[in-house]
Structures are given as structure tokens and as C-alpha cells.
Write a protein that holds these residues in place. Structure first.
Motif, PDB file in Angstrom:
ATOM      1  N   PRO A 159       0.839  -1.198   0.000  1.00  0.00           N
ATOM      2  CA  PRO A 159       0.000   0.000   0.000  1.00  0.00           C
ATOM      3  C   PRO A 159       0.879   1.254   0.000  1.00  0.00           C
ATOM      4  O   PRO A 159       1.968   1.252   0.583  1.00  0.00           O
ATOM      5  N   ALA A 160       0.418   2.294  -0.640  1.00  0.00           N
ATOM      6  CA  ALA A 160       1.170   3.547  -0.699  1.00  0.00           C
ATOM      7  C   ALA A 160       1.487   4.034   0.713  1.00  0.00           C
ATOM      8  O   ALA A 160       0.656   3.951   1.612  1.00  0.00           O
ATOM      9  N   GLY A 161       2.705   4.502   0.883  1.00  0.00           N
ATOM     10  CA  GLY A 161       3.122   5.050   2.168  1.00  0.00           C
ATOM     11  C   GLY A 161       3.602   4.025   3.181  1.00  0.00           C
ATOM     12  O   GLY A 161       3.939   4.383   4.307  1.00  0.00           O
ATOM     13  N   THR A 162       3.635   2.754   2.801  1.00  0.00           N
ATOM     14  CA  THR A 162       4.110   1.724   3.723  1.00  0.00           C
ATOM     15  C   THR A 162       5.603   1.908   3.957  1.00  0.00           C
ATOM     16  O   THR A 162       6.373   1.990   3.005  1.00  0.00           O
ATOM     17  N   PRO A 163       6.024   1.983   5.214  1.00  0.00           N
ATOM     18  CA  PRO A 163       7.462   2.129   5.472  1.00  0.00           C
ATOM     19  C   PRO A 163       8.224   0.867   5.070  1.00  0.00           C
ATOM     20  O   PRO A 163       7.683  -0.233   5.104  1.00  0.00           O
ATOM     21  N   ASP A 164       9.460   1.042   4.690  1.00  0.00           N
ATOM     22  CA  ASP A 164      10.320  -0.062   4.271  1.00  0.00           C
ATOM     23  C   ASP A 164      10.793  -0.819   5.513  1.00  0.00           C
ATOM     24  O   ASP A 164      11.697  -0.382   6.216  1.00  0.00           O
ATOM     25  N   ALA A 165      10.177  -1.955   5.784  1.00  0.00           N
ATOM     26  CA  ALA A 165      10.484  -2.720   6.997  1.00  0.00           C
ATOM     27  C   ALA A 165      11.914  -3.240   7.000  1.00  0.00           C
ATOM     28  O   ALA A 165      12.517  -3.384   8.059  1.00  0.00           O
ATOM     29  N   LEU A 166      12.471  -3.523   5.835  1.00  0.00           N
ATOM     30  CA  LEU A 166      13.846  -4.007   5.780  1.00  0.00           C
ATOM     31  C   LEU A 166      14.817  -2.875   6.131  1.00  0.00           C
ATOM     32  O   LEU A 166      15.779  -3.086   6.867  1.00  0.00           O
TER      33      LEU A 166
END
Length: 182
Positions: A159-166
Motif C-alpha cells: 500500500p502507498a506510504g508503507t514504510p520499508d520494513a527491511l
């Protein structure tokens, strides 16, 4: 045959494609229709914890396999029934590997699913001969699946705006993960 797919990430992943792939690969490998498989998609932190606990290796990895009943490919005469096991995939690592390989995250996750199933069936890639056999088989299975399925090109998205968890994992734990040490 039961293939359960669980997505514990923010990635939008079509579970039916992975369930269908699992069923198809198990059929190709002549595993009993009475066998069960679980495919789970997780974020970097949970797979990093599993990676440390079970392999004593730091950081997130792409895929891990946890066999249950130690089923093996069938020979056409003997039917192996039981719980094949669990496959855990990190879409974040898959996305990174896909970008490096020049294909989609979805293609990478489908490849990792096959890779995980082959590990559950006893295949490994410790020696060059084992690697040649396993990687050749996973490539053949993946390409055949793509050729048979018109919807196999469905994409996994965020989804747009999802932070990069890696990136968040790397920031919290330090970069320098060795993705090749599986």
C-alpha cells in the motif's frame, strides 16, 4: 491436499496463487493429496528471529523451511501422507533479491516457495551437484508453472506510504546482512 497461506505483512499478496502453486508442485513431485503445507509471509523481524534461533545466523533471510513428517517425493507406487511442513518467506528480502535479479517480487516469492517446498522434500544445495539438481528442478517447476498459468504474473504490492520494513530493520540492527548465508 491442503496448502494454507498466511500473510502477516502489509504486502498485498494473492494467497490463491501461492496455494495453487503449492498444490501444483506437490502434485508434480508426487506427494499425496492427503498432505498439508503452510506458507507464511512475515516481516524482517520475525524471520530474523527464526534465522537466529534455527540457523544461528543474524538478520532476515528470504525463505526458511520447517519440515514436519519428512515426506519425500513419490515414486508413483508409494504414497507419502502427512504434514509436509511450513515455509516462511520474507517479502522484503524477496523484493531486494528480485531487484538485484531483474525480475518482479512476485516471481521471486514464487521461486522461493518452490525452493522451500523442495527443501521440505529433502532437497538441499550444500554441494555443487546438489545445487545443480535442486536449482535446475526449481527453475523447471517455476517456468512450467508460468507457462501453464495465465494469472501467474499477478503482482505483490505494498500500500502507498508503507514504510520499508527491511530498511527499518537495518537501522535498528545495523546493516551488513549476508543474504547468501542460508
Amino acid at each position: 491436499m491442503s496448502v494454507d497461506v498466511t500473510n502477516e505483512t502489509q504486502w498485498v499478496i494473492d494467497p490463491k496463487v501461492f496455494s495453487d502453486l503449492g498444490i501444483w508442485v506437490l502434485d508434480q513431485m508426487r506427494v499425496s493429496t492427503q498432505s498439508d503445507l503452510t506458507i507464511m509471509f512475515v516481516d524482517p523481524d520475525p524471520i530474523a528471529e527464526l534465522h537466529m534461533r534455527w540457523m544461528n545466523l543474524e538478520g532476515p533471510t528470504d525463505v526458511m523451511s520447517f519440515p514436519m513428517d519428512e515426506l519425500r517425493p513419490g515414486d508413483g507406487k508409494t504414497v507419502m501422507e502427512g504434514v509436509l511442513g511450513d515455509i516462511v518467506i520474507c517479502p522484503w528480502v524477496a523484493a531486494q533479491q528480485a531487484a538485484a535479479a531483474g525480475h518482479s517480487t512476485m516471481q521471486e516469492m514464487l521461486l522461493l516457495t518452490i525452493h522451500g517446498i523442495l527443501h521440505l522434500l529433502g532437497y538441499d544445495h550444500v554441494t555443487p551437484e546438489q545445487e545443480r539438481q535442486m536449482f535446475g528442478l526449481q527453475r523447471q517447476l517455476l517456468l512450467t508453472f508460468f507457462a501453464l498459468r495465465h494469472d501467474a504474473n499477478v503482482q505483490a504490492t505494498l500500500p502507498a506510504g508503507t514504510p520499508d520494513a527491511l530498511a527499518l530493520y537495518d537501522a535498528a540492527h545495523g546493516a551488513g546482512r549476508d543474504l547468501d548465508s542460508k
